[in-house]
Design an enzyme around this catalytic site. Structure first.
Site, PDB file in Angstrom:
ATOM      1  N   ARG A  87     -16.027  43.322   4.769  1.00 28.32           N
ATOM      2  CA  ARG A  87     -15.204  44.014   5.795  1.00 28.32           C
ATOM      3  C   ARG A  87     -16.887  43.627   6.956  1.00 28.32           C
ATOM      4  O   ARG A  87     -16.095  43.348   7.468  1.00 28.32           O
ATOM      5  CB  ARG A  87     -14.166  45.258   5.944  1.00 28.32           C
ATOM      6  CG  ARG A  87     -13.485  44.741   5.678  1.00 28.32           C
ATOM      7  CD  ARG A  87     -12.920  46.117   4.309  1.00 28.32           C
ATOM      8  NE  ARG A  87     -13.506  46.551   3.226  1.00 28.32           N
ATOM      9  CZ  ARG A  87     -13.609  46.173   2.581  1.00 28.32           C
ATOM     10  NH1 ARG A  87     -11.780  45.731   2.019  1.00 28.32           N
ATOM     11  NH2 ARG A  87     -13.820  46.097   0.867  1.00 28.32           N
ATOM     12  N   THR A  88     -17.176  44.321   6.686  1.00 28.83           N
ATOM     13  CA  THR A  88     -18.044  44.608   7.778  1.00 28.83           C
ATOM     14  C   THR A  88     -19.170  43.299   8.746  1.00 28.83           C
ATOM     15  O   THR A  88     -19.102  42.671   9.080  1.00 28.83           O
ATOM     16  CB  THR A  88     -19.818  45.429   7.422  1.00 28.83           C
ATOM     17  OG1 THR A  88     -18.954  46.219   7.662  1.00 28.83           O
ATOM     18  CG2 THR A  88     -20.484  45.869   8.793  1.00 28.83           C
ATOM     19  N   LYS A 148     -38.902  37.765  -3.101  1.00 30.99           N
ATOM     20  CA  LYS A 148     -40.317  37.401  -3.517  1.00 30.99           C
ATOM     21  C   LYS A 148     -41.553  38.433  -3.044  1.00 30.99           C
ATOM     22  O   LYS A 148     -42.325  38.517  -2.871  1.00 30.99           O
ATOM     23  CB  LYS A 148     -40.549  36.209  -2.420  1.00 30.99           C
ATOM     24  CG  LYS A 148     -40.313  35.178  -2.955  1.00 30.99           C
ATOM     25  CD  LYS A 148     -40.794  33.580  -2.502  1.00 30.99           C
ATOM     26  CE  LYS A 148     -39.375  32.963  -2.229  1.00 30.99           C
ATOM     27  NZ  LYS A 148     -39.358  31.904  -0.834  1.00 30.99           N
ATOM     28  N   ARG A 164     -27.965  45.446   7.494  1.00 28.95           N
ATOM     29  CA  ARG A 164     -27.666  46.859   6.318  1.00 28.95           C
ATOM     30  C   ARG A 164     -28.186  47.309   5.002  1.00 28.95           C
ATOM     31  O   ARG A 164     -28.548  45.885   4.685  1.00 28.95           O
ATOM     32  CB  ARG A 164     -25.867  46.255   5.752  1.00 28.95           C
ATOM     33  CG  ARG A 164     -25.443  47.152   4.077  1.00 28.95           C
ATOM     34  CD  ARG A 164     -24.130  46.748   3.664  1.00 28.95           C
ATOM     35  NE  ARG A 164     -22.679  47.163   4.228  1.00 28.95           N
ATOM     36  CZ  ARG A 164     -21.252  47.376   4.042  1.00 28.95           C
ATOM     37  NH1 ARG A 164     -21.235  46.546   3.367  1.00 28.95           N
ATOM     38  NH2 ARG A 164     -20.859  48.086   4.965  1.00 28.95           N
ATOM     39  N   HIS A 171     -22.361  54.752   9.650  1.00 26.41           N
ATOM     40  CA  HIS A 171     -22.054  53.508   9.790  1.00 26.41           C
ATOM     41  C   HIS A 171     -21.538  53.134  10.710  1.00 26.41           C
ATOM     42  O   HIS A 171     -19.634  53.434  11.274  1.00 26.41           O
ATOM     43  CB  HIS A 171     -21.173  52.494   8.533  1.00 26.41           C
ATOM     44  CG  HIS A 171     -20.595  52.233   8.461  1.00 26.41           C
ATOM     45  ND1 HIS A 171     -20.443  50.735   9.153  1.00 26.41           N
ATOM     46  CD2 HIS A 171     -19.899  51.313   7.258  1.00 26.41           C
ATOM     47  CE1 HIS A 171     -20.666  49.662   8.913  1.00 26.41           C
ATOM     48  NE2 HIS A 171     -19.690  50.064   7.616  1.00 26.41           N
TER      49      HIS A 171
HETATM   50  N1   CP Z   1     -15.930  49.660   5.327  1.00 31.67           N
HETATM   51  C1   CP Z   1     -17.328  48.890   4.862  1.00 31.67           C
HETATM   52  O1   CP Z   1     -17.782  48.673   5.163  1.00 31.67           O
HETATM   53  O2   CP Z   1     -16.777  47.643   3.797  1.00 31.67           O
HETATM   54  P1   CP Z   1     -17.881  46.494   3.688  1.00 31.67           P
HETATM   55  O3   CP Z   1     -18.495  47.535   2.455  1.00 31.67           O
HETATM   56  O4   CP Z   1     -16.971  45.541   3.260  1.00 31.67           O
HETATM   57  O5   CP Z   1     -18.114  46.084   4.571  1.00 31.67           O
END
Ligand code: CP
Length: 331
Positions: free
Chosen positions: A79-80, A109, A130, A158
């Protein structure tokens, strides 16, 4: 990036409030929900509604034409990563997608995070990151000269998920003040819970935290809730909260954060939201989940109009469009 270095020519006293919010977000790193107050939240939500309307009407715009986003994901995401890419492309910009695993980049590397972001900023106007370690987004921001947006740092925060979660609550129920919000599942490692709880502390809400003992909300966050005099209760049992909840925010137990997998096995199936449980809930309420789910909400619940988790997913794109436009100064 430092706030005081941005927009030095603006006289903030003379600017309408919403423009002021926009100018404050322009060029900013987005690392934590603590950067947002109610004014900036209502600004982002208003922009997200405009983005939704624009997408429904014409699909996209060229607001960010010529701008480039680097999507740097050291952890899996559906999603993100996809919603940031879709958001940037619907705004006319382009994306460097390092989302299929950093093992295909020079990280494999041994390249450091600092050097990776200092490289990507040579090509991109902003970096979405992320990373499995708490604090990684802050570290990247310390090295980068372009805005860094935290797309999840370990069990830390998040923030963009929390913005879309709060937006979903507002759009589904028409208000945030006055609601009873129950969070269920992995409250210890669930970074979306940490960020959403911090945002909700700005509102007049009641909070319920439902988890097994070993997955309780961290005391640092619970103490903030208590200090804000927010009515709060902890329990192990969904039955204690389901009848009164306006929002049931369900989360996955985060297997990848456990050092002892036998502990994970003990708690992984602790909560399952079924049609029988939903029969006990209010007629007007919503069930949310940041997704992915691994059995916490039965598929049969998906047909219930109160199941908002896929509408929540769509809201993620509108929120990220609003945020990218603001950060890149084109709102
Ligand atoms: N909600 C969320 O962060 O989903 P993903 O891990 O798929 O990005």
């Amino acid at each position: 990036m430092q706030l005081e270095n941005l927009n030095p020519l603006f006289n903030f006293d003379e600017m309408p409030k919403q423009e002021l919010v926009n100018s404050i977000l322009t060029g900013q790193d987005i690392l934590s929900v603590s950067q947002f107050d109610r004014d900036s939240l209502s600004y982002i939500f208003r922009r997200a509604r405009e983005m939704r309307e624009m997408v429904h009407r014409v699909g996209g715009t060229n607001l960010l034409a010529g701008r480039v986003l680097a999507c740097l994901f050291y952890e899996p995401s559906t999603r993100t990563s996809s919603s940031f890419i879709a958001a940037m492309e619907r705004l006319g910009g382009s994306v460097i997608p390092i989302t299929q695993g950093v093992q295909f980049s020079s990280v494999s590397k041994g390249e450091t995070l600092a050097d990776t972001v200092r490289t990507l900023e040579q090509y991109a106007d902003t970096i979405v990151l992320r990373h499995p370690e708490t604090g990684a987004a802050k570290l990247a921001a310390d090295y980068a000269n372009v805005p860094v947006i935290n797309a999840g740092d370990g069990a830390g925060e998040h923030p963009t998920q929390a913005l879309l979660d709060l937006f979903t609550i507002r759009e589904e129920l028409g208000q945030i003040d006055g609601l009873k919000i129950a969070m269920v599942g992995d409250l210890r490692y669930g970074r979306t819970v940490h960020s959403l709880t911090k945002l909700l502390m700005q509102y007049n809400v009641s909070l319920r935290f439902v988890s097994p003992e070993i997955l309780r909300l961290p005391m640092t966050i619970m103490n903030q809730v208590i200090d804000k005099n927010i009515p709060v209760r902890e329990t192990h049992d969904v039955a204690d909260v389901i009848e009164n909840a306006d929002v049931l925010y369900v989360t996955r137990v985060q297997k990848e954060r456990f050092s002892d997998l036998s502990q994970y096995e003990d708690v992984k199936d602790h909560y399952e939201i079924t049609t029988e449980i939903m029969a006990m809930a209010k007629k007007k309420m919503v069930v949310m989940h940041p997704l992915p789910r691994v059995g916490e909400i039965h598929y049969a619940v998906d047909n219930d109009p109160r199941a908002a988790y896929f509408r929540q997913v769509q809201n993620g794109m509108y929120i990220r469009m609003a945020l990218l436009a603001a950060v890149l100064g084109r709102a």
